[in-house]
Enzyme design. Sequence first.
Site, PDB file in Angstrom:
ATOM      1  CB  ILE A  30      -0.929   0.004   1.222  1.00  0.00           C
ATOM      2  CG1 ILE A  30      -1.888  -1.174   1.120  1.00  0.00           C
ATOM      3  CG2 ILE A  30      -1.697   1.323   1.310  1.00  0.00           C
ATOM      4  CD1 ILE A  30      -2.776  -1.339   2.312  1.00  0.00           C
ATOM      5  CB  SER A  36      -0.297   5.588   2.414  1.00  0.00           C
ATOM      6  OG  SER A  36      -1.134   4.503   2.774  1.00  0.00           O
ATOM      7  CB  CYS A  37       2.409   0.868   3.929  1.00  0.00           C
ATOM      8  SG  CYS A  37       3.232  -0.266   5.054  1.00  0.00           S
ATOM      9  CG  ASP A  38       5.733   5.392   7.211  1.00  0.00           C
ATOM     10  OD1 ASP A  38       5.637   6.066   6.161  1.00  0.00           O
ATOM     11  OD2 ASP A  38       5.427   5.832   8.337  1.00  0.00           O
TER      12      ASP A  38
END
Length: 114
Positions: A7, A9-11
């Site tokens: 995803i 937006s996942c760090d």
Amino acid sequence: MATLYVIKSCDTCRKARKALDEKGIPYQVHDLREDGLSAALLEHLLERVPVLEVLNRRSTTWRNLPEEDKQEIDANKARELIMANPTLLKRPLLDIGDTLRVGYRDGDYDDLKG
């Protein structure tokens, strides 16, 4: 070529991508939100990793599920939940052919060669 399921937006997914880039390992990105999750793709992933191992019970998606959906989780119910909510998959998932690596911590890809 490897496929990294993420995803955007996942760090942790960004860290995994950086590690692969630094090692010069070619891969394609499959964003679970943008590109989706088909039943065939889910079964392909689950051929190598048990469904309960990839069910992300720490995610915002999990926390937002109705309480009755979180009760009595077995493999079939986990499959149904993941198909309805692809962000319930733990990520990143690195598919390198015969192996599927779940999650990422610094050093996890050190054994891979570019």
